[in-house]
Design an enzyme around this catalytic site. Structure first.
Site, PDB file in Angstrom:
ATOM      1  N   ASN A 290      -1.103  -8.197   3.270  1.00  0.00           N
ATOM      2  CA  ASN A 290      -1.357  -6.881   3.866  1.00  0.00           C
ATOM      3  C   ASN A 290      -2.860  -6.666   3.906  1.00  0.00           C
ATOM      4  O   ASN A 290      -3.438  -6.080   2.999  1.00  0.00           O
ATOM      5  CB  ASN A 290      -0.656  -5.792   3.041  1.00  0.00           C
ATOM      6  CG  ASN A 290      -0.790  -4.409   3.658  1.00  0.00           C
ATOM      7  OD1 ASN A 290      -1.486  -4.227   4.649  1.00  0.00           O
ATOM      8  ND2 ASN A 290      -0.127  -3.431   3.077  1.00  0.00           N
TER       9      ASN A 290
ATOM     10  N   HIS B 117      -5.391  -4.201   1.716  1.00  0.00           N
ATOM     11  CA  HIS B 117      -6.306  -5.002   0.903  1.00  0.00           C
ATOM     12  C   HIS B 117      -7.761  -4.656   1.200  1.00  0.00           C
ATOM     13  O   HIS B 117      -8.582  -4.542   0.275  1.00  0.00           O
ATOM     14  CB  HIS B 117      -6.061  -6.492   1.149  1.00  0.00           C
ATOM     15  CG  HIS B 117      -7.140  -7.362   0.572  1.00  0.00           C
ATOM     16  ND1 HIS B 117      -8.228  -7.784   1.315  1.00  0.00           N
ATOM     17  CD2 HIS B 117      -7.315  -7.870  -0.670  1.00  0.00           C
ATOM     18  CE1 HIS B 117      -9.040  -8.518   0.543  1.00  0.00           C
ATOM     19  NE2 HIS B 117      -8.496  -8.587  -0.656  1.00  0.00           N
TER      20      HIS B 117
ATOM     21  N   SER C 160      -3.331  -0.241  -7.741  1.00  0.00           N
ATOM     22  CA  SER C 160      -2.346  -0.601  -6.716  1.00  0.00           C
ATOM     23  C   SER C 160      -0.934  -0.589  -7.292  1.00  0.00           C
ATOM     24  O   SER C 160       0.004  -0.080  -6.653  1.00  0.00           O
ATOM     25  CB  SER C 160      -2.678  -1.982  -6.140  1.00  0.00           C
ATOM     26  OG  SER C 160      -1.681  -2.403  -5.227  1.00  0.00           O
TER      27      SER C 160
ATOM     28  N   HIS D  43       2.250   1.850  -6.204  1.00  0.00           N
ATOM     29  CA  HIS D  43       3.541   1.289  -5.794  1.00  0.00           C
ATOM     30  C   HIS D  43       4.682   1.874  -6.638  1.00  0.00           C
ATOM     31  O   HIS D  43       5.739   2.215  -6.098  1.00  0.00           O
ATOM     32  CB  HIS D  43       3.524  -0.232  -5.927  1.00  0.00           C
ATOM     33  CG  HIS D  43       2.887  -0.942  -4.770  1.00  0.00           C
ATOM     34  ND1 HIS D  43       1.518  -1.054  -4.630  1.00  0.00           N
ATOM     35  CD2 HIS D  43       3.427  -1.555  -3.691  1.00  0.00           C
ATOM     36  CE1 HIS D  43       1.248  -1.716  -3.517  1.00  0.00           C
ATOM     37  NE2 HIS D  43       2.384  -2.035  -2.917  1.00  0.00           N
TER      38      HIS D  43
END
Length: 474
Positions: free
Chosen positions: A338, A342, A373, A377
């Site tokens: 991604n 990123h 990150s 998520h």
């Protein structure tokens, strides 16, 4: 709604823009790591190039053929059971439940993102020109934005998701758009505010970019703000329609996968004691549906959806992903899977942490970026699925440690069959996550909690539901 044109001859101006970007990029190689900037270039998506090769297109045709088999299976089973041909959209209807309310929530967040940050930045820039209290003005502007973010892009979407019975996909629409708007605003302010402050200190003119460029940025498929991007000469509407049709086809494909490979297995797990053998077999049986769903998600969003919007907006840089399937380690996979997210993490989290630490603690900056990150998520999964099952955050930490080990002990050299090892680990990780989250989902149905408390919401319900039934065979 389009940004300012780069010149009268568009193709010539684009080449000039790219040439200037390359010229700027060359001396920046000597700059510190935290001062590098994203350079946009005109490029096609990798799959568009690969699908022109007959051998690779055959692999694509195999996936389409599997879809035809699933459709045929559904039609035949419906005809045998009901003596009529009816395609069942029950999974899609459930997943996108109350989508109209989700779109209403999106509209509220979009209007705030469109109007408030730009207006606050405009008032702040004008105040710096007329007032002699830059610190006070900056603090007030930051406070206004923080209050607005916390209310409209913080509390409001979370409350909306929790208070209404949305389907999982509708929840993802709200939460992912919430995160996208936050990242877009951060990038816009991060790129515009420093030049304004430098212009004030140098007694220069503090010009704001046109509102049209900000509006274009909110829709274009990148999270890095620039006043100008490389543009294609025209829109290929047939290409746009094809990608949206493929997007819808992928959604239908995914619903059939759930109906045929996932729901029949995990919805009946409570009918027999969950032995260790059954649990292990469930993980391995989840490998195929997990792989198919991840590939569908990648093709559906990163290729079809982003390319459709890029084509409509004539956004020429289609490098939304790289050849992640050739990765030999998980750090490489996350850099190529991604690219859009990123880039944002790299330029606004990793580089800023390097600037704070003055490049003396790259490992700390890297670990902090992966932890942020992973937390985001987990936040999205928890709100959209309705339960807390921490998997991504521990996995992110393992990925960082694996990357450090790989670079330290192998010096970046590719090991023999490293791509095979990577795919083995990836498939096992996907199967484990898919299986455990599916079991947790159905444990919420099979073993409903009588008294809902905060502790029950943040603990894994699967273990409390099945712990008494898990036994080790002799």
């Amino acid at each position: 709604m389009e940004p300012r044109e780069m010149g009268t001859n568009e193709s010539t101006s684009q080449r000039t823009l790219q040439g200037q970007a390359k010229e700027k990029h060359e001396p920046r190689e000597k700059r510190p790591l935290w001062m590098k900037q994203k350079v946009f270039i005109e490029q096609r998506s990798l799959l568009d190039e690969l699908l022109e090769v007959e051998h690779f297109r055959t692999i694509y045709n195999i996936f389409v053929a599997v879809l035809c088999i699933f459709v045929l299976r559904a039609v035949v089973v419906d005809f045998i059971d009901n003596e009529c041909i009816v395609l069942d959209f029950e999974v899609l209807i459930f997943a996108f439940g109350r989508l109209h309310m989700a779109l209403l929530a999106w509209l509220v967040m979009f209007l705030y993102t469109l109007l408030v940050p730009y207006k606050v930045l405009q008032i702040w820039a004008r105040s710096l020109e007329t007032l002699q209290l830059p610190t006070a003005v900056t603090v007030i502007a930051a406070a206004v934005l923080l209050i607005g973010h916390a209310t409209v892009l913080g509390f409001y979407p979370v409350y909306t998701v929790i208070s209404q019975p949305f389907g999982p996909a509708s929840c993802f629409v709200i939460i992912l758009e919430q995160l996208r708007f936050l990242m877009k605003i951060h990038s816009f302010l991060r790129e515009i505010a420093p030049p304004i402050l430098r212009a004030r200190s140098n007694d220069g003119k503090m010009g704001l970019p046109p509102f049209s460029t900000y509006l274009y940025f909110l829709f274009c498929p990148t999270l890095i703000y620039r006043e100008n991007y490389p543009r294609t000469p025209h829109v290929r509407w047939r290409y746009v329609i094809e990608n949206f049709a493929k997007f819808l086809g992928c959604l239908f494909y995914g619903s059939l996968l759930f109906k045929c490979l996932s729901i029949p297995i995990f919805s009946n797990m409570n009918k027999q004691p969950l032995t260790l053998r059954r649990l292990v077999l469930s993980v391995f049986n989840a490998t195929l549906p997990a792989l198919y769903l991840v590939l569908l998600m990648f093709f559906c969003f990163f290729h079809c959806w982003l390319n459709a919007f890029a084509e409509m907006l004539r956004f020429a840089d289609r490098g939304f992903y790289k050849d992640w399937w050739n990765a030999t380690s998980f750090p490489t996979f996350f850099r190529t899977w991604n690219v859009v997210v990123h880039d944002w993490l790299y330029y606004y989290i990793y580089q800023d942490l390097l600037w704070v630490f003055k490049a003396k603690a790259q490992s700390v900056a890297l670990l902090s970026t992966f932890i942020i990150s992973g937390v985001v998520h987990e936040y999205a999964f928890t709100l959209c699925f309705g339960f807390f099952y921490p998997f991504t955050l521990p996995f992110s930490i393992v990925v960082v440690l694996e990357g450090m080990f790989y670079s330290t002990f192998t010096h970046g050299n590719k090991r023999p069959n490293s791509n095979i090892l990577f795919w083995t680990y990836l498939l096992l990780g996907l199967a484990l996550q898919f299986c455990l989250q599916s079991l947790e989902w159905y444990s919420q149905i099979h073993c409903p909690v009588q008294k809902s408390t905060f502790w029950m919401k943040v603990t894994t319900h699967f273990w409390s539901c099945y712990s008494s039934a898990i036994t080790t065979p002799s």
